[in-house]
Scaffold this motif. Structure first.
Motif, PDB file in Angstrom:
ATOM      1  N   UNK A  98       0.822  -1.214   0.000  1.00  0.00           N
ATOM      2  CA  UNK A  98       0.000   0.000   0.000  1.00  0.00           C
ATOM      3  C   UNK A  98       0.854   1.261   0.000  1.00  0.00           C
ATOM      4  N   UNK A  99       2.123   1.122   0.323  1.00  0.00           N
ATOM      5  CA  UNK A  99       2.993   2.296   0.388  1.00  0.00           C
ATOM      6  C   UNK A  99       4.156   2.081   1.332  1.00  0.00           C
ATOM      7  N   UNK A 100       4.329   3.006   2.264  1.00  0.00           N
ATOM      8  CA  UNK A 100       5.490   2.966   3.155  1.00  0.00           C
ATOM      9  C   UNK A 100       5.270   2.152   4.422  1.00  0.00           C
ATOM     10  N   UNK A 101       4.029   1.759   4.683  1.00  0.00           N
ATOM     11  CA  UNK A 101       3.736   1.086   5.950  1.00  0.00           C
ATOM     12  C   UNK A 101       3.133  -0.296   5.760  1.00  0.00           C
ATOM     13  N   UNK A 102       3.480  -1.189   6.666  1.00  0.00           N
ATOM     14  CA  UNK A 102       2.940  -2.545   6.680  1.00  0.00           C
ATOM     15  C   UNK A 102       1.445  -2.507   6.977  1.00  0.00           C
ATOM     16  N   UNK A 103       0.668  -3.271   6.214  1.00  0.00           N
ATOM     17  CA  UNK A 103      -0.773  -3.400   6.463  1.00  0.00           C
ATOM     18  C   UNK A 103      -1.153  -4.874   6.350  1.00  0.00           C
ATOM     19  N   UNK A 104      -2.424  -5.161   6.614  1.00  0.00           N
ATOM     20  CA  UNK A 104      -2.876  -6.538   6.467  1.00  0.00           C
ATOM     21  C   UNK A 104      -2.886  -6.989   5.011  1.00  0.00           C
ATOM     22  N   UNK A 105      -2.769  -6.055   4.072  1.00  0.00           N
ATOM     23  CA  UNK A 105      -2.606  -6.454   2.665  1.00  0.00           C
ATOM     24  C   UNK A 105      -1.316  -7.249   2.516  1.00  0.00           C
ATOM     25  N   UNK A 106      -0.259  -6.781   3.170  1.00  0.00           N
ATOM     26  CA  UNK A 106       1.028  -7.479   3.127  1.00  0.00           C
ATOM     27  C   UNK A 106       0.939  -8.835   3.819  1.00  0.00           C
ATOM     28  N   UNK A 107       0.266  -8.879   4.954  1.00  0.00           N
ATOM     29  CA  UNK A 107       0.132 -10.137   5.680  1.00  0.00           C
ATOM     30  C   UNK A 107      -0.649 -11.152   4.849  1.00  0.00           C
ATOM     31  N   UNK A 108      -1.697 -10.673   4.170  1.00  0.00           N
ATOM     32  CA  UNK A 108      -2.486 -11.559   3.305  1.00  0.00           C
ATOM     33  C   UNK A 108      -1.618 -12.212   2.241  1.00  0.00           C
TER      34      UNK A 108
END
Length: 199
Positions: free
Chosen positions: A151-161
């Motif tokens: 999504x950009x510069x920060x870790x989100x649940x998109x990355x975890x998925x």
């Protein structure tokens, strides 16, 4: 206490375990063996009629299935799920991508190889899955060449998925050496202070 039913070697289950660790969520992990029929028992089907894991059981007894729905529920109100309308929609975009363009190829190929031991009658299917898996990896690589996280510069649940099955894609025959952006992204996630591995 929260109860999470899952198989730690399943990417869909592991990503719930990983999020729980990142958020320091107290929970009980209940191991489920799908090959032994644990998800087909009357007791389990009463919790999830679809007979699949992961499954989240709340203290109230209410149950929630589907890995990305569970991630959204648990991450709500945290830094891992943006509140801005567009960024939140981007998280969902990547999660739908994971379920429809990534998991059906990479996770299934891994299942055939790792769980089933590459049976003769599924070898053709395994090889046909490779092109679709690489197509998904190219999409991820394109984004990760631009931003540290999806999504950009920060870790989100998109990355975890997406991390759940991507970091073990080699077990499905997908060589990640040609995807430097993905490799750096994997390392970035693994450097998190609350990171826990699949095994």
């Amino acid at each position: 206490m929260l109860k999470i039913y899952g198989d730690i070697l399943s990417g869909n289950c592991y990503k719930i375990k990983l999020l729980a660790s990142f958020l320091s969520l107290e929970h009980e992990w209940i191991a489920v063996n799908i090959l032994a029929g644990d998800t087909k028992t009357a007791e389990f089907l009463a919790k999830n009629p679809n007979g699949k894991i992961p499954l989240l059981e709340l203290e109230s007894g209410e149950c929630l299935s589907e890995s990305n729905a569970i991630l959204n529920y648990l991450a709500n109100g945290t830094d891992l799920l943006p509140t801005a309308k567009f960024e939140r929609a981007k998280v969902l975009q990547w999660q739908f991508f994971e379920q429809y363009s990534h998991e059906p190829y990479i996770a299934v190929a891994r299942f055939i190889n790792k769980y089933l031991g590459m049976p003769e009658d599924r070898k053709d299917e395994y090889h046909k899955l490779q092109s679709g898996g690489h197509k998904a990896l190219v999409v991820m690589e394109t984004q990760l060449q631009k931003t540290p996280y999806l999504i950009g510069d920060n870790l989100t649940i998109a990355d975890i998925s997406l991390y759940g099955y991507t970091h073990v894609a080699d077990e499905g025959g997908f060589d990640l050496s040609g995807y430097p952006g993905i490799q750096k992204w994997i390392s970035r996630i693994q450097e998190h202070s609350k990171y826990i591995g699949m095994k």
